[in-house]
Design a protein around this motif. Sequence first.
Motif, short mmCIF file in Angstrom:
data_model
loop_
_atom_site.label_atom_id
_atom_site.label_comp_id
_atom_site.label_asym_id
_atom_site.label_seq_id
_atom_site.Cartn_x
_atom_site.Cartn_y
_atom_site.Cartn_z
N UNK A 181 0.83 -1.21 0.00
CA UNK A 181 0.00 0.00 0.00
C UNK A 181 0.86 1.26 0.00
N UNK A 182 1.94 1.23 0.78
CA UNK A 182 2.85 2.37 0.82
C UNK A 182 3.52 2.60 -0.53
N UNK A 183 3.88 1.51 -1.21
CA UNK A 183 4.51 1.63 -2.52
C UNK A 183 3.53 2.20 -3.53
N UNK A 184 2.30 1.72 -3.49
CA UNK A 184 1.28 2.26 -4.40
C UNK A 184 1.06 3.75 -4.13
N UNK A 185 1.06 4.13 -2.86
CA UNK A 185 0.90 5.54 -2.52
C UNK A 185 2.05 6.36 -3.09
N UNK A 217 10.80 8.29 -11.11
CA UNK A 217 10.56 9.16 -9.96
C UNK A 217 10.59 8.40 -8.64
N UNK A 218 10.25 7.11 -8.69
CA UNK A 218 10.25 6.32 -7.46
C UNK A 218 11.46 5.38 -7.38
N UNK A 248 9.39 -2.36 -15.57
CA UNK A 248 8.71 -3.66 -15.40
C UNK A 248 8.23 -3.91 -13.97
N UNK A 249 8.97 -3.37 -12.98
CA UNK A 249 8.58 -3.56 -11.59
C UNK A 249 7.29 -2.81 -11.28
N UNK A 250 7.07 -1.72 -12.02
CA UNK A 250 5.86 -0.93 -11.80
C UNK A 250 4.61 -1.75 -12.11
N UNK A 251 4.76 -2.69 -13.06
CA UNK A 251 3.61 -3.49 -13.47
C UNK A 251 3.14 -4.44 -12.36
N UNK A 252 3.94 -4.66 -11.35
CA UNK A 252 3.47 -5.49 -10.25
C UNK A 252 2.48 -4.73 -9.38
N UNK A 253 2.41 -3.42 -9.57
CA UNK A 253 1.48 -2.59 -8.81
C UNK A 253 0.37 -2.00 -9.67
N UNK A 254 0.69 -1.63 -10.90
CA UNK A 254 -0.28 -1.08 -11.85
C UNK A 254 0.00 -1.69 -13.21
N UNK A 255 -1.01 -2.30 -13.80
CA UNK A 255 -0.76 -3.04 -15.04
C UNK A 255 -0.82 -2.18 -16.30
N UNK A 307 -6.15 5.20 -10.25
CA UNK A 307 -5.79 5.43 -8.85
C UNK A 307 -5.71 6.92 -8.55
N UNK A 308 -5.21 7.69 -9.49
CA UNK A 308 -5.12 9.14 -9.33
C UNK A 308 -6.52 9.76 -9.25
#
Length: 203
Positions: A15-19, A45-46, A51-58, A66-67
């Motif tokens: 949840x913190x990573x998604x935030x 930015x993070x 590719x790692x971003x896709x584990x949180x947002x596809x 989410x925004x």
Amino acid sequence: MLGKPNRDRKTERRSETRREIVDAAWQVARDKGLAQVTLRDVADAVGMRPPSLYTHFDSKNAIYDAMFGDAWTQFLEHTTAAEAGEPATSRAAMRYYARVFFDFAVAFPARHQLMNLRTLPDFTPSPQAYAPSVAVMQGFVARMARHGVHGQDDIDLYVAIVSGMVDAQLANDPDGTRWSMLLDRAIDMFADNVGITDERSRP
């Protein structure tokens, strides 16, 4: 025996990573524009590989989703907190809530675009993301009724006036106060039209 842990740390970290990702996406939108948000820029930015971003947002639209939910949740919290300062008279309350929305909108144009304008043709918010906006509208309708405005046409007119003032300000004087200074006058014209006096319609 030790009891079961009462915190799901894995879920908390996720949840913190998604935030963090959503916050980064807002910063990209602020810096480059809403339509210019890319997965690569957000990942950079993070400090994350795309590719790692896709584990949180596809997808990019998933980030926009989410925004969208985040923006309306922010405004729901903002307008709920603002109720404590609601003026005692109906006309003043009409002006007050117009100002609450106007100032929130012009403070962050990219957020306003996502919330209120169809600037992303391929994006439609999910029911979950859309829910806070429904709660905002329900609260708004209740406040309008409290001050004697019940008709859908009248509510639509109020929304159109305030939204139009926001759009005029952002389009023509984004760093100034030209339309901001006219907001109270516009709401007074609305109040005159629908017969709102300086007294509450009901206790």
